[in-house]
Write a protein that holds these residues in place. Structure first.
Motif, mmCIF file in Angstrom:
data_model
loop_
_atom_site.group_PDB
_atom_site.id
_atom_site.type_symbol
_atom_site.label_atom_id
_atom_site.label_comp_id
_atom_site.label_asym_id
_atom_site.label_seq_id
_atom_site.Cartn_x
_atom_site.Cartn_y
_atom_site.Cartn_z
ATOM 1 N N HIS A 252 0.837 -1.216 0.000
ATOM 2 C CA HIS A 252 0.000 0.000 0.000
ATOM 3 C C HIS A 252 0.863 1.254 0.000
ATOM 4 N N GLY A 253 2.178 1.081 0.110
ATOM 5 C CA GLY A 253 3.073 2.242 0.180
ATOM 6 C C GLY A 253 3.317 2.706 1.606
ATOM 7 N N SER A 254 2.842 1.956 2.598
ATOM 8 C CA SER A 254 3.095 2.333 4.002
ATOM 9 C C SER A 254 4.568 2.088 4.330
ATOM 10 N N ARG A 255 5.044 2.736 5.388
ATOM 11 C CA ARG A 255 6.477 2.718 5.713
ATOM 12 C C ARG A 255 6.700 2.070 7.071
ATOM 13 N N LEU A 256 7.459 0.955 7.065
ATOM 14 C CA LEU A 256 7.812 0.265 8.314
ATOM 15 C C LEU A 256 8.973 1.022 8.971
ATOM 16 N N VAL A 257 8.734 1.566 10.184
ATOM 17 C CA VAL A 257 9.793 2.389 10.793
ATOM 18 C C VAL A 257 10.493 1.701 11.965
ATOM 19 N N ALA A 258 9.900 0.637 12.508
ATOM 20 C CA ALA A 258 10.587 -0.110 13.575
ATOM 21 C C ALA A 258 10.013 -1.518 13.656
ATOM 22 N N ALA A 259 10.865 -2.472 14.016
ATOM 23 C CA ALA A 259 10.417 -3.865 14.164
ATOM 24 C C ALA A 259 11.143 -4.484 15.349
ATOM 25 N N GLU A 260 10.442 -5.399 16.021
ATOM 26 C CA GLU A 260 11.053 -6.072 17.161
ATOM 27 C C GLU A 260 10.717 -7.557 17.095
ATOM 28 N N ASP A 261 11.672 -8.388 17.464
ATOM 29 C CA ASP A 261 11.357 -9.803 17.666
ATOM 30 C C ASP A 261 12.169 -10.317 18.835
ATOM 31 N N VAL A 262 12.263 -11.632 18.970
ATOM 32 C CA VAL A 262 12.901 -12.187 20.159
ATOM 33 C C VAL A 262 14.401 -11.867 20.199
ATOM 34 N N THR A 263 14.989 -11.500 19.056
ATOM 35 C CA THR A 263 16.428 -11.196 19.035
ATOM 36 C C THR A 263 16.735 -9.733 19.355
ATOM 37 N N GLY A 264 15.748 -8.855 19.303
ATOM 38 C CA GLY A 264 15.992 -7.441 19.576
ATOM 39 C C GLY A 264 15.076 -6.556 18.751
ATOM 40 N N ALA A 265 15.348 -5.243 18.782
ATOM 41 C CA ALA A 265 14.509 -4.306 18.023
ATOM 42 C C ALA A 265 15.392 -3.439 17.138
ATOM 43 N N ILE A 266 14.832 -3.020 15.992
ATOM 44 C CA ILE A 266 15.567 -2.174 15.054
ATOM 45 C C ILE A 266 14.670 -1.034 14.609
ATOM 46 N N SER A 267 15.287 0.056 14.159
ATOM 47 C CA SER A 267 14.495 1.200 13.732
ATOM 48 C C SER A 267 15.164 1.912 12.565
ATOM 49 N N ASN A 268 14.343 2.480 11.704
ATOM 50 C CA ASN A 268 14.831 3.385 10.663
ATOM 51 C C ASN A 268 13.662 4.267 10.240
ATOM 52 N N PRO A 269 13.664 5.540 10.661
ATOM 53 C CA PRO A 269 12.536 6.427 10.345
ATOM 54 C C PRO A 269 12.328 6.602 8.840
ATOM 55 N N ALA A 270 13.371 6.368 8.057
ATOM 56 C CA ALA A 270 13.223 6.532 6.601
ATOM 57 C C ALA A 270 12.509 5.340 5.970
ATOM 58 N N GLY A 271 12.392 4.234 6.721
ATOM 59 C CA GLY A 271 11.660 3.071 6.201
ATOM 60 C C GLY A 271 12.541 1.846 6.061
ATOM 61 N N ILE A 272 11.965 0.704 6.426
ATOM 62 C CA ILE A 272 12.650 -0.590 6.311
ATOM 63 C C ILE A 272 11.875 -1.401 5.283
ATOM 64 N N ASP A 273 12.551 -1.932 4.297
ATOM 65 C CA ASP A 273 11.882 -2.719 3.264
ATOM 66 C C ASP A 273 11.451 -4.079 3.866
ATOM 67 N N ALA A 274 10.149 -4.308 3.928
ATOM 68 C CA ALA A 274 9.642 -5.508 4.608
ATOM 69 C C ALA A 274 10.080 -6.794 3.902
ATOM 70 N N GLU A 275 10.130 -6.754 2.593
ATOM 71 C CA GLU A 275 10.546 -7.940 1.822
ATOM 72 C C GLU A 275 12.017 -8.274 2.143
ATOM 73 N N GLU A 276 12.834 -7.236 2.147
ATOM 74 C CA GLU A 276 14.269 -7.442 2.461
ATOM 75 C C GLU A 276 14.442 -7.948 3.882
ATOM 76 N N LEU A 277 13.662 -7.370 4.803
ATOM 77 C CA LEU A 277 13.781 -7.790 6.205
ATOM 78 C C LEU A 277 13.329 -9.253 6.362
ATOM 79 N N THR A 278 12.313 -9.640 5.611
ATOM 80 C CA THR A 278 11.830 -11.027 5.680
ATOM 81 C C THR A 278 12.936 -11.992 5.259
ATOM 82 N N LYS A 279 13.622 -11.633 4.181
ATOM 83 C CA LYS A 279 14.738 -12.485 3.707
ATOM 84 C C LYS A 279 15.833 -12.540 4.769
ATOM 85 N N TYR A 280 16.130 -11.381 5.353
ATOM 86 C CA TYR A 280 17.193 -11.304 6.360
ATOM 87 C C TYR A 280 16.833 -12.196 7.569
#
Ligand code: NAD
Length: 435
Positions: A252-280
């Protein structure tokens, strides 16, 4: 694109040391709705107690030849509307209290989306990350064997949940089929759902919970005249539900700015590519260390300013403490029970919209129902058919909950409960209680 930022320190997610009763949360939510709608006292008594609570202890041979004992649970809350239905979780904190809560939520969920299923849930209390694939297979198979005829295609149908997936369902299916006469095997593929596609699994099942959540968010955005293309969002839990919700939000063009899971949390106000993060996450078993974001701590993650927060990990994450940190307009609950009663009160007071779990994450059970139907009819549906039917189910459920919120002038969680309870009340009134 955001610039690469080297990660030097590992930031741990804070996990609560003492586990609050999750079933208590269900009881509070249930009572709030039952009081509001003046639910019949007798039906209240019936629905307040699960039908069966099964605990099994079973031995499994480890790779080094040792035997270890495991404890597993299956709680069957209610089967008034149809067979018991619900996922299986592998987690070191799984216990009867949690599984009871999860089973009860399944009953409400099936009633809200209007599918002919009851509610159940299962779990094995262990940490799967400490076991090899071969041990996971033996643990899954021994658990399925121990459950025996307590599951069945027309009786109780498991599915994936936290730390379980299509492969685990394939092992459950194979073990169950081995335990019944050969003549019956061909017509019992629907004993579990969430199977691999090609082994009776449905197209669209893997993404179904994230997809259902996305459909709810789209309806909410329409109601609020909110432009999802300009939205920012955060996600807690980047497994099946969280990563699919994020990938669909990105479409939809929305911007993921922070994500957390059992390993820790990450942030990027400019946006995190969800597809790339899924692969990572697939390659690195967590979001921690993703090169195009910075590590942040749990508090910073919860305080991230965004339009939408999607909790998609475990229960009791939005609490009296963390709810006041949130700076969002809306919470779309992908996880089951992510908000505890104190968190709920704070969210209500602060005027944050909440799409409650029993509505927002019901896409999973809806497509499980479609998979079950395809198996029974020996059919394969294409993805457009699955998505189209899911869309109709979710939009109708969303509208039922919205109407109930208006009718009772209440919050959406309570409204969702009134929809489920009214449906169950009607059936109990018609059937009566034997003898
Ligand atoms: P999963 O195992 O695929 O992912 C779970 C995620 O939660 C992982 O990213 C994990 O790292 C993260 N997590 C675990 N502990 C955490 C912690 N302490 N802090 C932060 N993150 C943590 O599981 P899933 O299937 O995506 O399920 C997630 C939630 O959604 C659960 O509440 C589950 O019951 C619910 N749910 C799942 C489905 C489904 O179809 N899989 C359907 C409905 C609801």
């Amino acid at each position: 694109m955001p610039t690469a930022i080297p990660v030097t320190t590992k930031i741990r997610t804070r996990t609560p040391t003492r586990k609050a009763s999750v079933y208590d949360n269900v009881v509070r939510q249930f009572n709030r709705a039952a009081d509001l709608m003046d639910l019949d006292e007798n039906i209240r008594k019936i629905l307040a107690t699960p039908v069966n609570e099964i605990t099994v202890h079973f031995p499994v041979k480890m790779d080094d030849g040792r035997i270890e004992m495991f404890t597993g649970f299956r709680v069957q809350h209610n089967n008034t509307l149809g067979p018991f239905k619900g996922g299986i979780r592998f987690h070191q904190n799984a216990d009867l209290d949690e599984v009871k809560a999860l089973a009860t939520w399944m009953t409400w969920k099936s009633a809200i989306v209007d599918i002919p299923f009851g509610g159940a849930k299962g779990g094995i209390r262990f940490d799967p990350s400490k076991h090899s694939q071969a041990e996971l297979e033996r643990i899954t198979r021994r658990f399925t064997w121990a459950l025996g005829q307590n599951i069945g295609p027309e009786y109780d149908i498991p599915a994936p949940d936290v730390n379980t997936n299509a492969q685990i369902m394939a092992w459950m299916l194979d073990t169950y089929l081995t335990s019944i006469p050969p003549q019956d095997r061909g017509r019992c593929m629907h004993v579990v759902t969430g199977k691999p596609v090609g082994l009776g699994g449905s197209l669209g099942r893997e993404k179904a919970t994230g997809q259902g959540l996305m459909f709810c968010v789209e309806e909410w955005a329409k109601d609020r005249s909110f432009d999802l293309a300009k939205a920012s969002y955060t996600v807690q839990g980047f497994g099946n539900v969280g990563s699919w919700a994020a990938r669909l939000m990105d479409q939809h063009g929305s911007r993921l700015v922070a994500a957390e899971d059992v390993t820790g949390a990450i942030s990027n106000p400019a946006g995190i590519d969800a597809e790339e993060l899924t692969k990572y996450v697939k390659d690195n078993r967590g979001v921690y260390g993703f090169p195009k974001a910075v590590p942040v701590d749990h508090e910073a993650f919860f305080s991230t300013e965004a339009d939408i927060f999607i909790p998609a990990a475990l229960e009791n994450q939005i609490t009296g403490q963390t709810a006041s940190m949130l700076r969002v307009k809306m919470v779309a609950e992908g996880a089951n029970g992510p908000t505890d009663p104190f968190g709920d009160i704070l969210l209500r007071k602060s005027g944050v919209d909440v799409l409650p779990d029993i509505l927002a994450n019901s896409g999973g059970v809806v497509v499980s129902y479609f998979e079950w139907l395809q198996n029974k009819r020996s059919e394969y549906w294409d993805l457009d058919e699955v998505d189209g039917k899911l869309h109709r189910k979710i939009v109708a459920a969303y509208q039922r909950v919205r109407n109930a919120a208006k009718e009772y002038d209440t919050d959406w969680r309570t409204a969702a409960y009134t929809v489920a309870l009214a449906r169950l009340q009607k059936v109990y009134e018609a059937r009566g209680v034997f003898p």
